[in-house]
Design a protein around this motif. Structure first.
Motif, PDB file in Angstrom:
ATOM      1  N   ALA A   1      89.266  33.784  36.949  1.00  0.00           N
ATOM      2  CA  ALA A   1      90.541  33.153  36.607  1.00  0.00           C
ATOM      3  C   ALA A   1      90.364  31.652  36.403  1.00  0.00           C
ATOM      4  CB  ALA A   1      91.570  33.431  37.701  1.00  0.00           C
ATOM      5  N   GLU A   2      89.576  31.015  37.269  1.00  0.00           N
ATOM      6  CA  GLU A   2      89.319  29.579  37.122  1.00  0.00           C
ATOM      7  C   GLU A   2      88.576  29.286  35.820  1.00  0.00           C
ATOM      8  OE1 GLU A   2      88.735  27.327  41.212  1.00  0.00           O
ATOM      9  OE2 GLU A   2      87.474  29.113  41.137  1.00  0.00           O
ATOM     10  N   ARG A   3      87.665  30.173  35.461  1.00  0.00           N
ATOM     11  CA  ARG A   3      86.925  29.968  34.207  1.00  0.00           C
ATOM     12  C   ARG A   3      87.886  29.975  33.021  1.00  0.00           C
ATOM     13  NH1 ARG A   3      82.498  34.338  32.580  1.00  0.00           N
ATOM     14  NH2 ARG A   3      81.661  33.697  34.604  1.00  0.00           N
ATOM     15  N   GLU A   4      88.889  30.850  33.090  1.00  0.00           N
ATOM     16  CA  GLU A   4      89.848  30.956  31.995  1.00  0.00           C
ATOM     17  C   GLU A   4      90.860  29.821  32.000  1.00  0.00           C
ATOM     18  OE1 GLU A   4      93.167  34.178  30.298  1.00  0.00           O
ATOM     19  OE2 GLU A   4      91.827  34.718  31.952  1.00  0.00           O
ATOM     20  N   LEU A   5      91.302  29.423  33.192  1.00  0.00           N
ATOM     21  CA  LEU A   5      92.371  28.424  33.299  1.00  0.00           C
ATOM     22  C   LEU A   5      91.857  26.997  33.364  1.00  0.00           C
ATOM     23  CD1 LEU A   5      94.558  30.286  35.956  1.00  0.00           C
ATOM     24  CD2 LEU A   5      95.055  30.065  33.512  1.00  0.00           C
ATOM     25  N   GLY A   6      90.588  26.832  33.701  1.00  0.00           N
ATOM     26  CA  GLY A   6      90.057  25.495  33.900  1.00  0.00           C
ATOM     27  C   GLY A   6      90.095  25.113  35.373  1.00  0.00           C
ATOM     28  N   PRO A   7      89.585  23.932  35.712  1.00  0.00           N
ATOM     29  CA  PRO A   7      89.530  23.510  37.121  1.00  0.00           C
ATOM     30  C   PRO A   7      90.916  23.434  37.748  1.00  0.00           C
ATOM     31  CG  PRO A   7      88.184  22.078  35.727  1.00  0.00           C
ATOM     32  CD  PRO A   7      89.005  22.929  34.805  1.00  0.00           C
ATOM     33  N   ALA A   8      90.994  23.803  39.013  1.00  0.00           N
ATOM     34  CA  ALA A   8      92.268  23.737  39.738  1.00  0.00           C
ATOM     35  C   ALA A   8      92.696  22.278  39.905  1.00  0.00           C
ATOM     36  CB  ALA A   8      92.135  24.405  41.097  1.00  0.00           C
ATOM     37  N   PRO A   9      93.984  21.989  39.798  1.00  0.00           N
ATOM     38  CA  PRO A   9      94.452  20.607  39.926  1.00  0.00           C
ATOM     39  C   PRO A   9      94.417  20.087  41.361  1.00  0.00           C
ATOM     40  CG  PRO A   9      96.314  22.092  39.616  1.00  0.00           C
ATOM     41  CD  PRO A   9      95.084  22.918  39.437  1.00  0.00           C
ATOM     42  N   THR A  10      94.275  20.976  42.330  1.00  0.00           N
ATOM     43  CA  THR A  10      94.254  20.578  43.739  1.00  0.00           C
ATOM     44  C   THR A  10      93.551  21.689  44.519  1.00  0.00           C
ATOM     45  OG1 THR A  10      95.651  19.861  45.597  1.00  0.00           O
ATOM     46  CG2 THR A  10      96.502  21.637  44.231  1.00  0.00           C
ATOM     47  N   PRO A  11      92.951  21.367  45.662  1.00  0.00           N
ATOM     48  CA  PRO A  11      92.277  22.425  46.437  1.00  0.00           C
ATOM     49  C   PRO A  11      93.255  23.547  46.812  1.00  0.00           C
ATOM     50  CG  PRO A  11      91.640  20.265  47.233  1.00  0.00           C
ATOM     51  CD  PRO A  11      92.754  20.023  46.263  1.00  0.00           C
ATOM     52  N   PHE A  12      92.704  24.759  46.978  1.00  0.00           N
ATOM     53  CA  PHE A  12      93.568  25.895  47.302  1.00  0.00           C
ATOM     54  C   PHE A  12      92.800  26.909  48.129  1.00  0.00           C
ATOM     55  CE2 PHE A  12      91.298  27.248  43.561  1.00  0.00           C
ATOM     56  CZ  PHE A  12      91.136  28.619  43.697  1.00  0.00           C
ATOM     57  N   ALA A  13      93.528  27.847  48.708  1.00  0.00           N
ATOM     58  CA  ALA A  13      92.934  28.943  49.474  1.00  0.00           C
ATOM     59  C   ALA A  13      93.670  30.229  49.159  1.00  0.00           C
ATOM     60  CB  ALA A  13      92.991  28.655  50.973  1.00  0.00           C
ATOM     61  N   TRP A  14      92.907  31.281  48.938  1.00  0.00           N
ATOM     62  CA  TRP A  14      93.471  32.628  48.780  1.00  0.00           C
ATOM     63  C   TRP A  14      93.388  33.283  50.146  1.00  0.00           C
ATOM     64  CZ3 TRP A  14      95.335  35.114  44.347  1.00  0.00           C
ATOM     65  CH2 TRP A  14      95.605  36.481  44.489  1.00  0.00           C
ATOM     66  N   ILE A  15      94.487  33.799  50.663  1.00  0.00           N
ATOM     67  CA  ILE A  15      94.475  34.399  51.994  1.00  0.00           C
ATOM     68  C   ILE A  15      94.925  35.851  51.914  1.00  0.00           C
ATOM     69  CG2 ILE A  15      94.860  32.192  53.180  1.00  0.00           C
ATOM     70  CD1 ILE A  15      97.777  32.962  53.525  1.00  0.00           C
ATOM     71  N   VAL A  16      94.465  36.647  52.881  1.00  0.00           N
ATOM     72  CA  VAL A  16      94.825  38.064  52.926  1.00  0.00           C
ATOM     73  C   VAL A  16      95.399  38.390  54.296  1.00  0.00           C
ATOM     74  CG1 VAL A  16      93.159  38.802  51.190  1.00  0.00           C
ATOM     75  CG2 VAL A  16      92.462  38.686  53.589  1.00  0.00           C
ATOM     76  N   PHE A  17      96.271  39.390  54.314  1.00  0.00           N
ATOM     77  CA  PHE A  17      96.926  39.815  55.548  1.00  0.00           C
ATOM     78  C   PHE A  17      96.551  41.268  55.854  1.00  0.00           C
ATOM     79  CE2 PHE A  17     100.110  37.252  53.082  1.00  0.00           C
ATOM     80  CZ  PHE A  17      99.930  36.064  53.772  1.00  0.00           C
ATOM     81  N   GLY A  18      97.162  41.813  56.866  1.00  0.00           N
ATOM     82  CA  GLY A  18      97.061  43.240  57.164  1.00  0.00           C
ATOM     83  C   GLY A  18      95.665  43.667  57.549  1.00  0.00           C
ATOM     84  N   SER A  19      95.306  44.893  57.157  1.00  0.00           N
ATOM     85  CA  SER A  19      94.030  45.469  57.579  1.00  0.00           C
ATOM     86  C   SER A  19      92.848  44.681  57.050  1.00  0.00           C
ATOM     87  CB  SER A  19      93.934  46.922  57.117  1.00  0.00           C
ATOM     88  OG  SER A  19      94.082  47.019  55.710  1.00  0.00           O
ATOM     89  N   GLU A  20      92.951  44.138  55.825  1.00  0.00           N
ATOM     90  CA  GLU A  20      91.839  43.340  55.314  1.00  0.00           C
ATOM     91  C   GLU A  20      91.699  42.042  56.095  1.00  0.00           C
ATOM     92  OE1 GLU A  20      89.965  41.467  51.225  1.00  0.00           O
ATOM     93  OE2 GLU A  20      91.918  42.437  51.164  1.00  0.00           O
ATOM     94  N   GLY A  21      92.812  41.420  56.406  1.00  0.00           N
ATOM     95  CA  GLY A  21      92.759  40.198  57.191  1.00  0.00           C
ATOM     96  C   GLY A  21      92.180  40.416  58.574  1.00  0.00           C
TER      97      GLY A  21
END
Length: 280
Positions: free
Chosen positions: A189-209
């Motif tokens: 997704a970053e390759r398609e959209l370009g560099p993120a404008p600010t740092p970020f984190a993807w988080i997961v909940f539930g059984s995966e978390g």
């Protein structure tokens, strides 16, 4: 040699040769020649503490960085060296490689390095190996290439279960694979959209978390980004949509309650305010 499909097999049975050491001052060209002569993918560096140089390091830290063949290996080696006891079961080595995202692991016996195993050694041990699936995940160029991900993952779970692993160990491995999948989808997704404008984190909940996933469940994820702005909101809405849709294509159904990054995508300050309201 014990049966090759036994995940309780002591990992030292996978060793094919003694370790190959070079001095820190040896050039990368000399190290590459030693690796070629021995038909191996890494050499250990005799330093305190010891280090390792792999074929991946030669590509990523030498060629890609524009360094010359005269570069000493001490400049590009990785350390401290990742190790596991030679008598540990294969599953312990597998966990270490998955958790540390490495492809070579030194084996230690009574404080002495007795050899190095690679992810390829484990792949040959287990045709349906988590390492094989992770390698596939790391090289996809589009989510559609992983349409069989759920089927392959189910086969791996079956292999691990038949190999004697418990639910906790299987859940940890499956969660590591799913994390690798998400990292790759975010990268695409970053390759398609370009560099993120600010740092970020993807988080997961539930059984995966909780590292408890055994088979694919519906999605439970969210996105946290740094400074809020119109550009950030637009960018991360698009990124969240691409990753969520990619997960759907690989077999993760959408959350019926809507707890996904397409809806739960907020700045860090917004998340803090939200949690403050929930806590009151």
């Amino acid at each position: 040699m014990p049966p090759e499909n036994d995940l309780a097999l002591p990992v030292k049975y996978l060793l094919r040769r003694p370790p190959v050491f070079v001095e820190p001052g040896v050039t990368v060209a000399e190290a590459a020649e030693r690796m070629r002569e021995a038909a191996i993918g890494s050499v250990l560096v005799s330093d305190d503490p010891p280090g390792i140089v792999t074929d991946r390091d030669l590509r990523g830290r030498v060629l890609a960085a524009g360094l010359g063949p005269e570069t000493p290996v001490g400049r590009i080696m990785s350390r401290p060296l990742k190790t596991v006891d030679a008598d540990a079961p294969v599953i312990a080595a597998l966990h270490r490689m998955l958790d540390d995202n490495i492809h070579h692991l030194a084996l230690v016996e009574e404080g002495k390095i007795v050899g190095v195993i690679s992810s390829s050694d484990l792949l040959q041990l287990q045709a349906r190996s988590p390492l094989y699936l992770r390698r596939t995940v790391e090289t996809i160029e589009a989510p559609g290439e992983l349409a069989r991900y759920s089927r392959d993952l189910a086969a791996i779970v079956d292999t691990l279960f038949r190999g004697g692993l418990g639910a906790v160990q299987i859940g940890r491995i499956v969660s590591s694979l799913n994390d690798a999948l998400i990292r790759r989808l975010v990268s695409l997704a970053e390759r398609e959209l370009g560099p993120a404008p600010t740092p970020f984190a993807w988080i997961v909940f539930g059984s995966e978390g909780r590292l408890e996933q055994a088979l694919l469940t519906d999605q439970d994820n969210a996105l946290i980004y740094g400074e809020d702005s119109d550009a950030a909101r637009t960018y991360f809405a698009a990124l969240g949509e691409r990753v969520v849709n990619g997960l759907i294509q690989t077999g993760f159904p959408p959350c019926q309650g809507g707890f996904m990054a397409t809806e739960w995508c907020k700045s860090l300050d917004a998340w803090r305010s939200l949690f403050a309201r929930w806590a009151r």
